[in-house]
Motif scaffolding. Structure first.
Motif, short mmCIF file in Angstrom:
data_model
loop_
_atom_site.label_atom_id
_atom_site.label_comp_id
_atom_site.label_asym_id
_atom_site.label_seq_id
_atom_site.Cartn_x
_atom_site.Cartn_y
_atom_site.Cartn_z
N VAL A 148 0.85 -1.19 0.00
CA VAL A 148 0.00 0.00 0.00
C VAL A 148 0.88 1.24 0.00
O VAL A 148 1.87 1.32 0.74
CB VAL A 148 -0.94 0.03 1.22
CG1 VAL A 148 -1.62 1.39 1.35
CG2 VAL A 148 -2.00 -1.06 1.10
N HIS A 149 0.51 2.16 -0.87
CA HIS A 149 1.13 3.50 -0.86
C HIS A 149 0.02 4.52 -0.72
O HIS A 149 -1.03 4.39 -1.36
CB HIS A 149 1.89 3.78 -2.15
CG HIS A 149 2.28 5.23 -2.30
ND1 HIS A 149 1.57 6.10 -3.09
CD2 HIS A 149 3.24 5.95 -1.69
CE1 HIS A 149 2.11 7.31 -2.99
NE2 HIS A 149 3.11 7.25 -2.15
N LEU A 150 0.23 5.54 0.11
CA LEU A 150 -0.78 6.59 0.21
C LEU A 150 -0.14 7.93 0.46
O LEU A 150 0.89 8.05 1.12
CB LEU A 150 -1.82 6.26 1.28
CG LEU A 150 -1.37 6.07 2.73
CD1 LEU A 150 -1.45 7.38 3.49
CD2 LEU A 150 -2.23 5.02 3.41
N PHE A 151 -0.75 8.96 -0.13
CA PHE A 151 -0.46 10.35 0.18
C PHE A 151 -1.44 10.77 1.26
O PHE A 151 -2.65 10.80 1.02
CB PHE A 151 -0.64 11.24 -1.04
CG PHE A 151 0.61 11.46 -1.85
CD1 PHE A 151 1.72 10.64 -1.71
CD2 PHE A 151 0.67 12.50 -2.78
CE1 PHE A 151 2.86 10.85 -2.47
CE2 PHE A 151 1.81 12.72 -3.53
CZ PHE A 151 2.91 11.90 -3.38
N SER A 152 -0.94 11.08 2.44
CA SER A 152 -1.77 11.49 3.57
C SER A 152 -1.50 12.97 3.83
O SER A 152 -0.43 13.34 4.30
CB SER A 152 -1.44 10.65 4.80
OG SER A 152 -2.14 11.10 5.94
N THR A 153 -2.47 13.81 3.48
CA THR A 153 -2.32 15.25 3.68
C THR A 153 -2.57 15.58 5.14
O THR A 153 -3.57 15.14 5.72
CB THR A 153 -3.29 16.02 2.78
OG1 THR A 153 -3.08 15.59 1.43
CG2 THR A 153 -3.05 17.51 2.88
N TYR A 154 -1.67 16.33 5.75
CA TYR A 154 -1.77 16.61 7.18
C TYR A 154 -1.88 18.10 7.46
O TYR A 154 -1.50 18.94 6.64
CB TYR A 154 -0.56 16.05 7.92
CG TYR A 154 0.75 16.71 7.57
CD1 TYR A 154 1.13 17.92 8.16
CD2 TYR A 154 1.61 16.14 6.64
CE1 TYR A 154 2.33 18.54 7.83
CE2 TYR A 154 2.81 16.75 6.31
CZ TYR A 154 3.16 17.95 6.90
OH TYR A 154 4.35 18.56 6.56
N GLN A 155 -2.39 18.39 8.64
CA GLN A 155 -2.33 19.74 9.20
C GLN A 155 -1.78 19.64 10.62
O GLN A 155 -2.05 18.68 11.34
CB GLN A 155 -3.70 20.42 9.19
CG GLN A 155 -4.74 19.76 10.07
CD GLN A 155 -6.06 20.53 10.09
OE1 GLN A 155 -6.23 21.50 9.37
NE2 GLN A 155 -6.99 20.08 10.92
N SER A 156 -1.01 20.64 11.01
CA SER A 156 -0.37 20.65 12.33
C SER A 156 -0.81 21.86 13.13
O SER A 156 -0.84 22.98 12.60
CB SER A 156 1.16 20.69 12.17
OG SER A 156 1.62 19.62 11.38
N LYS A 157 -1.17 21.62 14.39
CA LYS A 157 -1.56 22.69 15.30
C LYS A 157 -0.80 22.52 16.62
O LYS A 157 -0.35 21.42 16.95
CB LYS A 157 -3.06 22.65 15.58
CG LYS A 157 -3.93 22.88 14.34
CD LYS A 157 -5.41 22.87 14.71
CE LYS A 157 -6.28 23.17 13.50
NZ LYS A 157 -7.72 23.23 13.87
N ARG A 158 -0.72 23.60 17.38
CA ARG A 158 -0.08 23.51 18.69
C ARG A 158 -1.07 23.16 19.79
O ARG A 158 -0.70 22.59 20.80
CB ARG A 158 0.65 24.82 18.99
CG ARG A 158 1.84 25.02 18.06
CD ARG A 158 2.67 26.23 18.43
NE ARG A 158 3.85 26.30 17.57
CZ ARG A 158 3.89 26.89 16.38
NH1 ARG A 158 2.79 27.46 15.90
NH2 ARG A 158 4.99 26.90 15.66
N THR A 159 -2.34 23.51 19.59
CA THR A 159 -3.40 23.07 20.50
C THR A 159 -4.61 22.71 19.65
O THR A 159 -4.76 23.19 18.51
CB THR A 159 -3.82 24.16 21.51
OG1 THR A 159 -4.62 25.15 20.84
CG2 THR A 159 -2.61 24.82 22.16
N LEU A 160 -5.49 21.90 20.20
CA LEU A 160 -6.69 21.50 19.47
C LEU A 160 -7.62 22.68 19.22
O LEU A 160 -8.46 22.63 18.31
CB LEU A 160 -7.43 20.40 20.24
CG LEU A 160 -6.75 19.03 20.26
CD1 LEU A 160 -7.53 18.08 21.16
CD2 LEU A 160 -6.62 18.46 18.85
N ASP A 161 -7.48 23.73 20.02
CA ASP A 161 -8.36 24.90 19.88
C ASP A 161 -7.87 25.92 18.87
O ASP A 161 -8.56 26.91 18.59
CB ASP A 161 -8.54 25.59 21.24
CG ASP A 161 -9.24 24.70 22.25
OD1 ASP A 161 -10.08 23.89 21.82
OD2 ASP A 161 -8.94 24.82 23.46
N ASP A 162 -6.67 25.72 18.32
CA ASP A 162 -6.16 26.68 17.34
C ASP A 162 -7.11 26.76 16.15
O ASP A 162 -7.48 25.72 15.58
CB ASP A 162 -4.78 26.25 16.84
CG ASP A 162 -3.71 26.40 17.90
OD1 ASP A 162 -3.99 27.00 18.95
OD2 ASP A 162 -2.59 25.90 17.68
#
Length: 199
Positions: free
Chosen positions: A138-152
């Protein structure tokens, strides 16, 4: 003053762009010597629910690096997801179109990221996915987002993790996670912003 090589590595996209935590699947990779361990050890036993499906193992990778400031990460869980010979590769750019990889083992990542993640809040999740599979491959492109807190309200970084996964007949393993971050000159195409399994 960092060398040109260090400067390139430190810009693995927005994730590496603020060394305060740009650890996500690797922002802290910059200071890590490339190459990794020569004699990988047997990983701890995995929680069966973490490795029973592609969705489960991808979710576990994101979950284990995420958490609030002051919370220790479960690095044995992390180790259990990867084959001993697995690699993590952060691809950074100097901003002039020149890219350079920073290659790590799972243990390299732990040694570089562990303390920092316990001191700094960091949450990363999947917001899009394109997946290809052929039997146990399996190969996948997984697009991510990064935050410092869940409330950002907005992420401080986005990018794409390229996962290579293998099924050995009894469970899924991570072979490679290879990523770079979105920049003004390298926006994420719309086709990679849908189909995520973790929204």
């Amino acid at each position: 003053t960092p060398s040109n090589t260090q400067a390139i590595a430190l810009r693995s996209g927005t994730v590496l762009k603020s060394l305060g935590l740009v650890l996500r699947l690797g922002s802290l990779a910059a200071a890590m010597p490339a190459g990794g361990q020569e004699n990988p050890t047997t990983p701890p036993s995995a929680d069966p629910s973490d490795v029973e499906s592609v969705d489960a193992i991808v979710a576990a990778v994101y979950d284990v690096i995420s958490g609030p400031a002051g919370e220790a990460r479960d690095w044995d869980r992390w180790r259990s997801l990867f084959l001993p010979e697995a690699r993590l590769v952060a691809l950074g750019s100097s901003g002039n179109g020149v890219y350079q990889p920073r290659i790590m083992t799972p243990e390299d990542y732990v040694q570089m990221a562990g303390t920092r993640l316990e001191e700094t809040g960091f949450f990363e999740d999947e917001i899009g996915r394109v997946q290809e599979e052929f039997g146990p491959v399996v190969h996948l492109f997984s697009t991510y987002q990064s935050k410092r807190t869940l409330d950002d309200p907005e992420p401080f970084a986005r990018g794409i993790n390229s996962f290579q996964l293998m099924h050995d007949g009894s469970r899924w393993w991570v072979l490679t996670v290879y990523w770079t971050s979105e920049t003004p000159d390298l926006p994420i195409p719309e086709r990679y912003l849908s189909g995520g399994g973790l929204n």
